[in-house]
Design a protein around this motif. Structure first.
Motif, PDB file in Angstrom:
ATOM      1  N   LEU A  55       0.799  -1.225   0.000  1.00  0.00           N
ATOM      2  CA  LEU A  55       0.000   0.000   0.000  1.00  0.00           C
ATOM      3  C   LEU A  55       0.836   1.281   0.000  1.00  0.00           C
ATOM      4  CD1 LEU A  55      -2.650  -1.030   2.703  1.00  0.00           C
ATOM      5  CD2 LEU A  55      -2.886  -1.208   0.216  1.00  0.00           C
ATOM      6  N   GLY A  56       2.142   1.157   0.194  1.00  0.00           N
ATOM      7  CA  GLY A  56       2.985   2.349   0.306  1.00  0.00           C
ATOM      8  C   GLY A  56       2.814   3.077   1.629  1.00  0.00           C
ATOM      9  N   VAL A  57       2.353   2.371   2.671  1.00  0.00           N
ATOM     10  CA  VAL A  57       2.107   2.959   3.986  1.00  0.00           C
ATOM     11  C   VAL A  57       3.167   2.463   4.964  1.00  0.00           C
ATOM     12  CG1 VAL A  57       0.482   3.161   5.907  1.00  0.00           C
ATOM     13  CG2 VAL A  57      -0.373   3.089   3.553  1.00  0.00           C
ATOM     14  N   TYR A  58       3.788   3.420   5.694  1.00  0.00           N
ATOM     15  CA  TYR A  58       4.854   3.094   6.640  1.00  0.00           C
ATOM     16  C   TYR A  58       4.302   3.134   8.064  1.00  0.00           C
ATOM     17  CZ  TYR A  58       8.305   3.564   2.902  1.00  0.00           C
ATOM     18  OH  TYR A  58       9.039   3.402   1.749  1.00  0.00           O
ATOM     19  N   ARG A  59       4.063   1.964   8.622  1.00  0.00           N
ATOM     20  CA  ARG A  59       3.488   1.867   9.967  1.00  0.00           C
ATOM     21  C   ARG A  59       4.569   1.488  10.976  1.00  0.00           C
ATOM     22  NH1 ARG A  59      -1.353  -1.668   7.456  1.00  0.00           N
ATOM     23  NH2 ARG A  59      -2.705   0.054   6.741  1.00  0.00           N
ATOM     24  N   ARG A  60       4.533   2.164  12.145  1.00  0.00           N
ATOM     25  CA  ARG A  60       5.484   1.849  13.200  1.00  0.00           C
ATOM     26  C   ARG A  60       5.201   0.479  13.788  1.00  0.00           C
ATOM     27  NH1 ARG A  60      10.114   3.072  13.928  1.00  0.00           N
ATOM     28  NH2 ARG A  60       9.715   5.329  13.930  1.00  0.00           N
ATOM     29  N   LEU A  61       6.259  -0.316  13.896  1.00  0.00           N
ATOM     30  CA  LEU A  61       6.186  -1.639  14.516  1.00  0.00           C
ATOM     31  C   LEU A  61       7.122  -1.641  15.723  1.00  0.00           C
ATOM     32  CD1 LEU A  61       6.288  -5.136  12.875  1.00  0.00           C
ATOM     33  CD2 LEU A  61       8.126  -4.491  14.446  1.00  0.00           C
ATOM     34  N   ILE A  62       6.618  -2.123  16.861  1.00  0.00           N
ATOM     35  CA  ILE A  62       7.420  -2.237  18.083  1.00  0.00           C
ATOM     36  C   ILE A  62       7.386  -3.699  18.515  1.00  0.00           C
ATOM     37  CG2 ILE A  62       7.787  -1.390  20.433  1.00  0.00           C
ATOM     38  CD1 ILE A  62       5.928   0.995  19.607  1.00  0.00           C
ATOM     39  N   ALA A  63       8.547  -4.346  18.551  1.00  0.00           N
ATOM     40  CA  ALA A  63       8.617  -5.774  18.841  1.00  0.00           C
ATOM     41  C   ALA A  63       9.564  -6.031  19.996  1.00  0.00           C
ATOM     42  CB  ALA A  63       9.073  -6.558  17.608  1.00  0.00           C
ATOM     43  N   ASP A  64       9.233  -7.043  20.801  1.00  0.00           N
ATOM     44  CA  ASP A  64      10.129  -7.456  21.878  1.00  0.00           C
ATOM     45  C   ASP A  64      10.032  -8.962  22.082  1.00  0.00           C
ATOM     46  OD1 ASP A  64       8.468  -8.274  24.433  1.00  0.00           O
ATOM     47  OD2 ASP A  64       7.456  -6.483  23.682  1.00  0.00           O
ATOM     48  N   ASN A  65      11.077  -9.540  22.677  1.00  0.00           N
ATOM     49  CA  ASN A  65      11.093 -10.985  22.931  1.00  0.00           C
ATOM     50  C   ASN A  65      10.851 -11.291  24.404  1.00  0.00           C
ATOM     51  OD1 ASN A  65      13.505 -10.154  24.027  1.00  0.00           O
ATOM     52  ND2 ASN A  65      14.737 -11.789  23.132  1.00  0.00           N
ATOM     53  N   GLY A  66       9.967 -10.477  25.041  1.00  0.00           N
ATOM     54  CA  GLY A  66       9.594 -10.725  26.429  1.00  0.00           C
ATOM     55  C   GLY A  66       8.704 -11.942  26.556  1.00  0.00           C
ATOM     56  N   LYS A  67       8.089 -12.070  27.705  1.00  0.00           N
ATOM     57  CA  LYS A  67       7.335 -13.297  27.995  1.00  0.00           C
ATOM     58  C   LYS A  67       6.032 -13.415  27.202  1.00  0.00           C
ATOM     59  CE  LYS A  67       5.131 -11.272  32.082  1.00  0.00           C
ATOM     60  NZ  LYS A  67       4.973 -11.367  33.553  1.00  0.00           N
ATOM     61  N   GLY A  68       5.573 -12.328  26.595  1.00  0.00           N
ATOM     62  CA  GLY A  68       4.354 -12.392  25.801  1.00  0.00           C
ATOM     63  C   GLY A  68       3.104 -12.404  26.667  1.00  0.00           C
ATOM     64  N   MET A  69       1.938 -12.377  25.997  1.00  0.00           N
ATOM     65  CA  MET A  69       0.649 -12.395  26.685  1.00  0.00           C
ATOM     66  C   MET A  69      -0.278 -13.415  26.050  1.00  0.00           C
ATOM     67  SD  MET A  69      -0.123  -8.329  27.402  1.00  0.00           S
ATOM     68  CE  MET A  69       0.627  -7.705  25.894  1.00  0.00           C
ATOM     69  N   THR A  70      -0.978 -14.148  26.891  1.00  0.00           N
ATOM     70  CA  THR A  70      -1.975 -15.092  26.405  1.00  0.00           C
ATOM     71  C   THR A  70      -3.197 -14.329  25.915  1.00  0.00           C
ATOM     72  OG1 THR A  70      -3.029 -15.307  28.560  1.00  0.00           O
ATOM     73  CG2 THR A  70      -1.180 -16.787  28.096  1.00  0.00           C
ATOM     74  N   SER A  71      -4.131 -15.040  25.307  1.00  0.00           N
ATOM     75  CA  SER A  71      -5.348 -14.391  24.818  1.00  0.00           C
ATOM     76  C   SER A  71      -6.122 -13.741  25.967  1.00  0.00           C
ATOM     77  CB  SER A  71      -6.232 -15.399  24.091  1.00  0.00           C
ATOM     78  OG  SER A  71      -6.572 -16.477  24.958  1.00  0.00           O
ATOM     79  N   LYS A  72      -6.175 -14.400  27.129  1.00  0.00           N
ATOM     80  CA  LYS A  72      -6.872 -13.813  28.270  1.00  0.00           C
ATOM     81  C   LYS A  72      -6.141 -12.583  28.789  1.00  0.00           C
ATOM     82  CE  LYS A  72      -8.761 -14.875  32.833  1.00  0.00           C
ATOM     83  NZ  LYS A  72      -8.290 -13.617  33.420  1.00  0.00           N
ATOM     84  N   GLN A  73      -4.798 -12.640  28.848  1.00  0.00           N
ATOM     85  CA  GLN A  73      -4.038 -11.501  29.321  1.00  0.00           C
ATOM     86  C   GLN A  73      -4.184 -10.308  28.369  1.00  0.00           C
ATOM     87  OE1 GLN A  73      -0.292 -13.555  29.605  1.00  0.00           O
ATOM     88  NE2 GLN A  73      -0.345 -13.587  31.850  1.00  0.00           N
ATOM     89  N   LEU A  74      -4.178 -10.564  27.063  1.00  0.00           N
ATOM     90  CA  LEU A  74      -4.398  -9.493  26.102  1.00  0.00           C
ATOM     91  C   LEU A  74      -5.760  -8.838  26.319  1.00  0.00           C
ATOM     92  CD1 LEU A  74      -3.098 -10.894  22.686  1.00  0.00           C
ATOM     93  CD2 LEU A  74      -2.247  -8.876  23.881  1.00  0.00           C
ATOM     94  N   TYR A  75      -6.776  -9.656  26.498  1.00  0.00           N
ATOM     95  CA  TYR A  75      -8.136  -9.138  26.687  1.00  0.00           C
ATOM     96  C   TYR A  75      -8.226  -8.320  27.970  1.00  0.00           C
ATOM     97  CZ  TYR A  75     -13.200  -8.955  27.189  1.00  0.00           C
ATOM     98  OH  TYR A  75     -14.483  -8.519  27.334  1.00  0.00           O
ATOM     99  N   ASP A  76      -7.692  -8.861  29.061  1.00  0.00           N
ATOM    100  CA  ASP A  76      -7.782  -8.160  30.344  1.00  0.00           C
ATOM    101  C   ASP A  76      -6.992  -6.847  30.327  1.00  0.00           C
ATOM    102  OD1 ASP A  76      -9.366 -10.142  31.360  1.00  0.00           O
ATOM    103  OD2 ASP A  76      -7.750 -11.161  32.450  1.00  0.00           O
TER     104      ASP A  76
END
Length: 633
Positions: A55-76
């Motif tokens: 699309l020619g669109v430059y979107r900021r991406l922020i990534a880390d290799n931490g412990k992550g979040m489960t689906s419930k943790q993301l929702y909460d």
């Protein structure tokens, strides 16, 4: 009746107001802090390149290799402001609402978060409802209106969310993609409403190396730097272009590793190391001042952070109140550019822990510090810097002495001019008195031989020592050349066996002519008061003095040019000192007097009138004979 806890209504208003208190790039601080607290050893601020290709669109991406979040943790976590796994803690805890508050108001179209735990990925999309203005989780119609789904191929937005995981993530980690306020927004530019965020990458790098003083051992933080931030056609179009040089083409991007402000200043990771001297000075109330002086070598690399000196306040591992302003350095008496541009001072006050310890703590938005030592909770930065000046490290003293020694004006005020100023000393300068000795019964460590003459003697004359720097104990020294009485005054009092100095009195400031680069506004400021050195500096390149010298030199023969120049300077030295002494008559405290009536602006304006100085110069130069063009009476 069951207990009902208080809840927020229209929480979007709370979020929007809190965002207005955030600094530019606060979102970068919050996401990096969250990643490090999640155990990440690698964090990357990059670009989601699928949308660039499609699309020619430059979107900021922020990534880390931490412990992550489960689906419930993301929702909460993203369903509530200040709730979920991480709750709001005490004044020194990292709040659980910072990332949301600093991101959502300028990404109303959406934030996409994909997180992996044990290799399993979950995805949410948080956005603002255009009808109600409320923030919430998008429901995906294609997934039975679920809020948490598995990543999918989103052709509408030019991104397969299953492929946003970068190399730094294996089984655990999190990726955030910022969508802005519209699908076509280039969010690598930051918040479009904040001018300082409009650089695609350089300003972000500088912010992070300004904000974070140190990073945890083993942590690697990288930013995808665009080599041309302002011209979109020159931005990298693929992840390969974004980090590597392409044979036969102009390089477009690179990954810049960040290691914190301290490492950036000391340049300890560079192959060709600079000579950076460093140390710590203990101040009152358990505050410490860490200083860094670049003795030789290049300034820090501008590609990896600020290539200039600054002053900041250290709280835990972060810097607040960062400034490079001339006035902050002037408070320390550090005005020569050659020293000012190579000196960093980091103030570290104690952490607030009432009632045992009074110190600093951050406000809720984590954009500023407060201090329980002051009535209005403001940081006493000027007081800290003034105290640092009184205990100036020897290395900095030597650097200042060398800088001042090159252009020091030795003539000072002549005895005759001081005599003419005696009326001002009598009217307004009562605080400027001779030094005395007082008797101390029984002797002791503070006693001194009363038969030893006082250095400088009585009157307004100062010590014949370096006038530019405070000594190691913090006494201000001056070297005002003036009329003086015999140097034989001893202790007062009947018992002359033991004596010591009374609290040393103030003396009139020394007047020093300096290069214009020493001034905050080099073209406009003619005079500035340096309290730490008891010096008034005059700008020897200012139009006031250069034009006056030219005017009066033109009125006398060429062989008298130097004598005329000296006389013009002496008149302006006397003028600024008389203005300074007159401020003593004001019914103000020292802070208000210095800030309002001894500021560079105030002193300069007081010296702008030519008529008074012209009249004085006409009288002063009359001994040289008639000026050119004067009529004979």
């Amino acid at each position: 009746m069951a207990f009902k806890p208080v809840q927020y209504k229209e929480v979007q208003n709370f979020i929007n107001r809190a965002y207005n208190e955030c600094q530019p790039f606060q979102w970068a601080r919050e996401t990096l802090k969250n990643a490090l607290e999640a155990g990440a050893t690698q964090v990357h601020f990059g670009v989601e390149y699928q949308a660039v290709t499609n699309l020619g669109v430059y979107r900021r991406l922020i990534a880390d290799n931490g412990k992550g979040m489960t689906s419930k943790q993301l929702y909460d976590y993203f369903s509530y402001a200040g709730s979920g796994e991480k709750r709001i803690g005490g004044e020194h805890d990292n709040f659980g609402i910072g990332a949301k508050i600093s991101l959502m108001p300028w990404n109303t179209y959406g934030l996409v978060i994909v997180s992996w735990v044990e290799g399993s990925a979950s995805m949410i999309w948080i956005q603002k409802d255009p009808r109600t203005g409320e923030y919430g989780l998008r429901d995906f119609e294609e997934f039975d209106d679920e809020n948490v789904v598995e990543p999918f191929d989103d052709r509408e937005h030019g991104c397969d969310w299953r492929k946003v995981k970068p190399d730094i993530i294996d089984q655990h980690g999190t990726v955030i993609v910022l969508l802005g306020n519209r699908p076509e927004d280039d969010t690598v530019l930051g918040d479009p409403s904040r001018i300082t965020e409009k650089s695609a990458s350089k300003n972000l790098i500088h912010y992070l190396n300004h904000r974070f003083w140190t990073l945890p051992d083993g942590a690697e933080v990288t930013v995808n730097r665009f080599l041309n931030d302002t011209h979109k056609p020159h931005w990298p179009k693929t992840i390969h272009e974004g980090r590597s040089s392409i044979e036969g083409l102009m390089r477009k991007g690179a990954y810049i590793g960040l290691y914190g402000g301290r490492t950036h200043i000391t340049q300890e990771r560079k192959r060709d190391k600079a000579d950076v001297r460093t140390g710590t000075v203990a101040l009152s109330n358990s505050t410490r001042a860490h200083w860094f002086l670049l003795r030789s070598g290049d300034l820090p690399d501008a590609a990896q952070g600020p290539a200039h000196s600054f002053i900041g306040v250290l709280y835990k591992d972060e810097l607040y109140n960062v400034t490079s302003h001339h006035s902050a350095y002037r408070t320390m008496g550090v005005t020569p550019q050659i020293v000012r541009s190579r000196l960093w001072v980091i103030i570290e006050p104690p952490l607030d822990n009432p009632p045992d310890v009074r110190g600093v703590y951050p406000e809720s938005a984590r954009s500023a510090l407060k201090c329980s030592l002051t009535p209005d909770l403001s940081l006493p930065v000027n007081d800290w810097l003034a105290e640092f000046a009184r205990h100036m490290p020897e290395e900095i003293r030597q650097a200042l002495a060398a800088a001042f020694g090159e252009q020091r004006e030795e003539s000072g005020l002549t005895s005759k001019l001081m005599e003419r100023l005696s009326q001002y000393l009598q009217l307004w300068g009562k605080k400027f008195k001779q030094r005395k000795l007082m008797v101390v019964e029984g002797g002791g460590a503070e006693s001194m031989d009363p038969h030893t003459p006082l250095p400088g003697g009585p009157g307004v004359s100062g010590d014949p020592v370096d006038p530019l720097l405070p000594d190691r104990q913090g006494e201000r020294r001056t070297h005002t050349l003036s009329a003086r009485t015999p140097n034989d005054t001893h202790a007062e009092g009947g018992d002359q066996k033991n004596a010591r100095r009374i609290e040393h009195p103030r003396q009139p400031p020394h007047i020093l002519w300096r290069e214009k680069t020493d001034f905050e506004d080099p073209e406009n400021h003619f005079a500035q008061w340096i309290d730490a050195q008891n010096v008034i500096q005059l700008n020897e390149h200012h139009r006031i003095i250069t034009e006056q010298i030219e005017r009066w030199q033109a009125r006398y023969p060429d062989h008298l040019a130097e004598e005329v120049s000296i006389k013009v300077r002496e008149v302006y030295q006397a003028a600024v000192l008389s203005v300074f002494l007159a401020t003593e008559a004001l019914s103000l405290g020292k802070f208000d007097r210095d800030k309002r009536f001894r500021s560079p602006d105030a002193l300069t304006v007081a010296l702008l009138g030519y008529f008074r100085e012209d009249e004085i110069l006409r009288q002063q130069l009359s001994y040289l004979g008639k000026a050119k063009g004067e009529s004979v009476a």
